[in-house]
Enzyme design. Structure first.
Site, mmCIF file in Angstrom:
data_model
loop_
_atom_site.group_PDB
_atom_site.id
_atom_site.type_symbol
_atom_site.label_atom_id
_atom_site.label_comp_id
_atom_site.label_asym_id
_atom_site.label_seq_id
_atom_site.Cartn_x
_atom_site.Cartn_y
_atom_site.Cartn_z
ATOM 1 N N SER A 104 -5.349 -6.933 10.868
ATOM 2 C CA SER A 104 -4.697 -7.579 12.080
ATOM 3 C C SER A 104 -5.027 -6.493 13.219
ATOM 4 C CB SER A 104 -3.270 -7.878 11.931
ATOM 5 O OG SER A 104 -2.383 -6.691 11.812
ATOM 6 N N HIS A 135 -5.085 -5.641 5.601
ATOM 7 C CA HIS A 135 -4.827 -4.611 6.941
ATOM 8 C C HIS A 135 -5.729 -4.958 7.909
ATOM 9 C CE1 HIS A 135 -2.196 -1.108 7.276
ATOM 10 N NE2 HIS A 135 -2.276 -1.418 8.658
ATOM 11 N N ASP A 137 -0.553 -9.136 5.913
ATOM 12 C CA ASP A 137 -1.501 -8.361 6.525
ATOM 13 C C ASP A 137 -1.392 -7.025 5.971
ATOM 14 O OD1 ASP A 137 -4.085 -8.085 8.201
ATOM 15 O OD2 ASP A 137 -2.893 -6.448 9.107
ATOM 16 N N VAL A 188 3.265 -7.669 9.709
ATOM 17 C CA VAL A 188 2.085 -6.958 10.167
ATOM 18 C C VAL A 188 2.721 -5.607 10.504
ATOM 19 C CG1 VAL A 188 0.826 -8.705 11.399
ATOM 20 C CG2 VAL A 188 2.686 -7.847 12.499
ATOM 21 N N ALA A 189 3.463 -5.248 9.727
ATOM 22 C CA ALA A 189 4.424 -4.066 9.890
ATOM 23 C C ALA A 189 3.853 -3.144 8.838
ATOM 24 C CB ALA A 189 5.854 -4.101 9.693
ATOM 25 N N ARG A 190 4.511 -2.846 7.847
ATOM 26 C CA ARG A 190 4.036 -1.935 6.665
ATOM 27 C C ARG A 190 4.629 -2.741 5.188
ATOM 28 N NH1 ARG A 190 1.397 -0.212 10.001
ATOM 29 N NH2 ARG A 190 0.739 1.943 10.583
ATOM 30 N N GLU A 249 -0.790 -0.824 -1.512
ATOM 31 C CA GLU A 249 -1.974 -1.143 -0.745
ATOM 32 C C GLU A 249 -3.156 0.029 -0.925
ATOM 33 O OE1 GLU A 249 -2.881 -1.003 3.941
ATOM 34 O OE2 GLU A 249 -1.279 -2.432 3.281
#
Length: 329
Positions: free
Chosen positions: A294, A292, A268, A242-244, A273
């Site tokens: 979350s 993306h 996520d 859930v970071a990058r 992306e």
């Protein structure tokens, strides 16, 4: 009832809200939330590009998702920009520093929702709900093996507001936790804390059942979860990002899933992306992809307004109290 300021007025605003919203929720809700919390200040929403260009000229305190260079050039009196995102990498930080503008962020706003997203992802793999979903679609009543979270080791990379929220939600499940942060000597909400140096990090990975990435994207974290890291993880381990996206080496992750180096991944965020339609990650049953998402929560503007309104009070009262969530240049 709080009197609402007319958004088409050109009178100076104590707090100027820029027009870009997020998560598909009208930006008017954010402006209203600020007005509710700041009845003694004038909160104005610049609803058009022209209004932004006009109102930002005299504004001292501005909040929004982004601040374009042309708007900043017009901001003759700007002293505080309250960014409505936790990340500020998209802002013209050098220019803001040159103009002496204090910048704050939305750190902490996402803690509950992203913490729940991570916990749901872990539980999905622990109890193998994806297998149950598949058997339900086939109307197939046949038992399958599952796992148990209790007694597992969860490593959380990044112990900021989101990492802390993840650890808080894991506490009742009887897991061992390892935190990874830049300054391990500071400790944290985990049973153990290590730094980003390769040896301690890989030693932690070798004991990890669930690896949660909740860190910012920096030169240190870019490509952190590479081929070496994925091979070091136990084959039964699960990655939750859930970071990058670029924190993970995507090609190495594809190889890891194909070769059963890990049990699965919940992503996520991805790199690239958005994830292209033809990308192989879409096709793995043991890879869970969310767009993306979350960060979405119906409470976003309410939590953000709590932080920004308090900072507006501190700014206008000239209390000498440091602004909350102030970003270092």
């Amino acid at each position: 009832m709080v009197e609402r300021e007319s958004d088409d007025s050109t009178e100076p605003a104590d707090v100027l809200v820029l027009r870009k919203g997020t998560h598909g929720v009208p930006i008017e809700r954010y402006a209203d939330a600020l007005r509710d919390r700041l009845p003694d200040l004038t909160v104005r929403l610049a609803r058009t590009p022209a209004a932004e260009r006009e109102l930002i000229r005299d504004a001292e305190f501005v909040t929004g998702m982004a601040l374009e260079e042309d708007r900043l050039e017009r901001a003759e009196n700007l002293e505080v920009f309250a960014c409505a995102y936790a990340g500020t990498g998209h802002l013209p930080m050098d220019r803001l520093e040159q103009q002496g503008v204090a910048v704050t962020n939305a750190s902490g706003v996402h803690g509950p929702n992203i913490g729940e997203h991570v916990l749901g992802s872990i539980l999905r793999f622990t109890r193998r709900f994806h297998v149950g979903d598949r058997r339900q679609r086939r109307r197939e009543w046949r038992h399958y093996q599952a796992h148990e979270l209790q007694g597992s080791t969860v490593t959380v990379v990044g112990l900021g507001a989101i990492g802390e929220a993840v650890c808080e939600r894991l506490e009742p499940f009887g897991v061992e936790t390892i935190g990874v942060r830049y300054s391990p000597e500071k400790g944290g909400p985990t049973d153990e804390v290590v730094g980003f140096e390769p040896d301690p990090f890989h030693e932690a990975l070798a004991r990890t059942d669930y690896l949660v990435l909740a860190c910012p994207l920096t030169e240190t974290t870019r490509g952190l979860v590479d081929r070496d890291a994925l091979v070091t993880l136990d084959p039964g381990a699960v990655l939750v990002n859930v970071a990058r996206g670029p924190v993970v080496d995507t090609d190495a992750l594809v190889d890891a899933v194909r070769s059963n180096w890990i049990r699965g991944a919940a992503l996520d965020v991805t790199d690239p992306e958005p994830l292209p339609e033809e990308h192989p990650l879409w096709n793995f049953e043991n890879v869970r992809i969310t767009p993306h998402n979350s960060g979405h929560t119906p409470k976003y503007y309410e939590r953000l307004a709590d932080i920004v309104a308090e900072n507006a009070r501190r700014f206008y009262e000239d209390s000498g109290v440091e602004l909350e969530n102030r970003v270092d240049f």
